[in-house]
Enzyme design. Structure first.
Site, PDB file in Angstrom:
ATOM      1  N   SER A  79      45.756  43.615  42.620  1.00 20.85           N
ATOM      2  CA  SER A  79      44.876  44.460  43.417  1.00 20.85           C
ATOM      3  C   SER A  79      45.698  45.300  44.410  1.00 20.85           C
ATOM      4  O   SER A  79      46.626  45.998  44.013  1.00 20.85           O
ATOM      5  CB  SER A  79      43.832  43.580  44.118  1.00 20.85           C
ATOM      6  OG  SER A  79      42.768  44.332  44.617  1.00 20.85           O
ATOM      7  N   ASP A 164      36.150  43.955  34.901  1.00 24.72           N
ATOM      8  CA  ASP A 164      36.436  44.191  36.321  1.00 24.72           C
ATOM      9  C   ASP A 164      35.325  45.035  36.932  1.00 24.72           C
ATOM     10  O   ASP A 164      35.148  46.200  36.581  1.00 24.72           O
ATOM     11  CB  ASP A 164      37.783  44.915  36.444  1.00 24.72           C
ATOM     12  CG  ASP A 164      38.303  44.941  37.874  1.00 24.72           C
ATOM     13  OD1 ASP A 164      37.492  44.896  38.817  1.00 24.72           O
ATOM     14  OD2 ASP A 164      39.534  45.026  38.046  1.00 24.72           O
ATOM     15  N   HIS A 192      37.890  41.033  38.022  1.00 24.69           N
ATOM     16  CA  HIS A 192      38.981  41.581  38.829  1.00 24.69           C
ATOM     17  C   HIS A 192      40.015  40.523  39.207  1.00 24.69           C
ATOM     18  O   HIS A 192      41.203  40.813  39.306  1.00 24.69           O
ATOM     19  CB  HIS A 192      38.410  42.228  40.099  1.00 24.69           C
ATOM     20  CG  HIS A 192      39.437  42.873  40.959  1.00 24.69           C
ATOM     21  ND1 HIS A 192      40.164  43.971  40.568  1.00 24.69           N
ATOM     22  CD2 HIS A 192      39.889  42.564  42.210  1.00 24.69           C
ATOM     23  CE1 HIS A 192      41.004  44.324  41.522  1.00 24.69           C
ATOM     24  NE2 HIS A 192      40.862  43.486  42.527  1.00 24.69           N
TER      25      HIS A 192
END
Length: 214
Positions: A79, A164, A192
Site C-alpha cells: 500500500s 481490492d 487489498h
C-alpha cells in the site's frame, strides 16, 4: 540460498501486519526484517511528533544506510509502503536486488508523491494506529527526485489482488503503465490486504521473485 527480505507496511499499520508472511519466509530459511515506520506499530514516536514524510521513512533509510555495501535485500512494500521503498530504491539502488510493490503506491520518475496521495484517505479507512498527517508532499517532491539512474535501475515486480476494494484496479494499472515493472502478478481471491487474505499465495509470489531476481 538465504535471501534477506525487508517488509514495509502501509499507513497506520506496522511491522506486525507481516507476521504470517514473515513466518512463512523464515520457515524456508530466509532472513526477514519487518520495520515500523515512524509513529507506526511499536515505534516510540506519536503521530503528532512526525513532521515530514522524510521523518516517517527514516527507519527504513537508516536501516538501508547501515547495511554493508556488499549486501543487498529484497524490498517489499504494501500500500503506502510502496512510497517508502521507492525512496530507498532511489537512495540505495546498489543495495536492492529487487523491489516488490504489493497493491502499493509506486512513485517514480514519471509520477510524483503529490499526484499519488489523493488515494490516502481511501487507504486509511482500515487502519490500526493514527497516522502522521503530511502536508509536505509537494516540498518532498522538490527535494527528492526519482531518477532512471537510481530508481530506474532497480528491478521491480508489481503484485495486485483481484478483489481490492480500497485501491482501484484502474489506479494501479495507471501506475504500472507509467512505470512498467519487470513483472506483474495478480493473486486471485485477495483483497487489498494480501498478507492477511492470501498469505500463502503472497509468500509463493515472493519466493518466486527471490529465485528470479536475487
Amino acid at each position: 540460498m538465504e535471501r534477506h527480505f525487508v517488509l514495509v507496511h502501509g499507513v497506520m499499520h506496522g511491522a506486525w501486519c507481516w507476521y504470517k508472511v514473515a513466518t512463512l519466509l523464515q520457515s524456508v530459511g530466509h532472513k526477514v526484517t519487518s520495520l515500523d515506520m515512524a509513529a507506526s506499530g511499536i515505534h516510540p514516536k506519536q503521530a503528532s511528533e512526525v513532521n515530514s514524510y522524510r521523518e516517517y521513512v527514516e527507519p527504513l533509510t537508516q536501516f538501508m544506510k547501515a547495511l554493508p555495501s556488499h549486501e543487498s535485500v529484497i524490498l517489499v512494500g504494501h500500500s503506502a509502503g510502496g512510497g517508502c521503498i521507492s525512496v530507498a530504491m532511489e537512495q540505495f539502488p546498489e543495495k536492492v536486488s529487487v523491489a516488490a510493490f504489493v497493491a502499493a503506491l509506486m512513485p517514480g520518475p514519471n509520477i510524483t508523491f503529490a499526484a499519488l496521495t489523493k488515494e490516502d484517505v481511501m487507504l486509511s479507512k482500515s487502519s490500526m494506529r493514527p497516522s502522521p498527517s503530511f502536508n509536505d508532499y509537494e516540498l518532498f517532491d522538490k527535494q527528492t527526485t526519482f531518477t532512471k539512474e537510481n530508481f530506474g535501475k532497480v528491478r521491480r515486480v508489481y503484485i495486485m489482488g483481484d478483489q481490492d476494494m480500497l485501491m482501484k484496479e484502474d489506479f494501479q494499472k495507471w501506475m504500472i503503465e507509467l512505470h512498467p515493472p519487470n513483472e506483474f502478478k495478480k493473486i486471485d481471491g485477495s483483497d487489498h490486504f494480501l498478507m492477511f487474505s492470501t498469505p500463502i499465495q503472497l509468500f509463493s509470489c515472493l519466493q518466486d521473485i527471490s529465485h528470479k531476481y536475487y
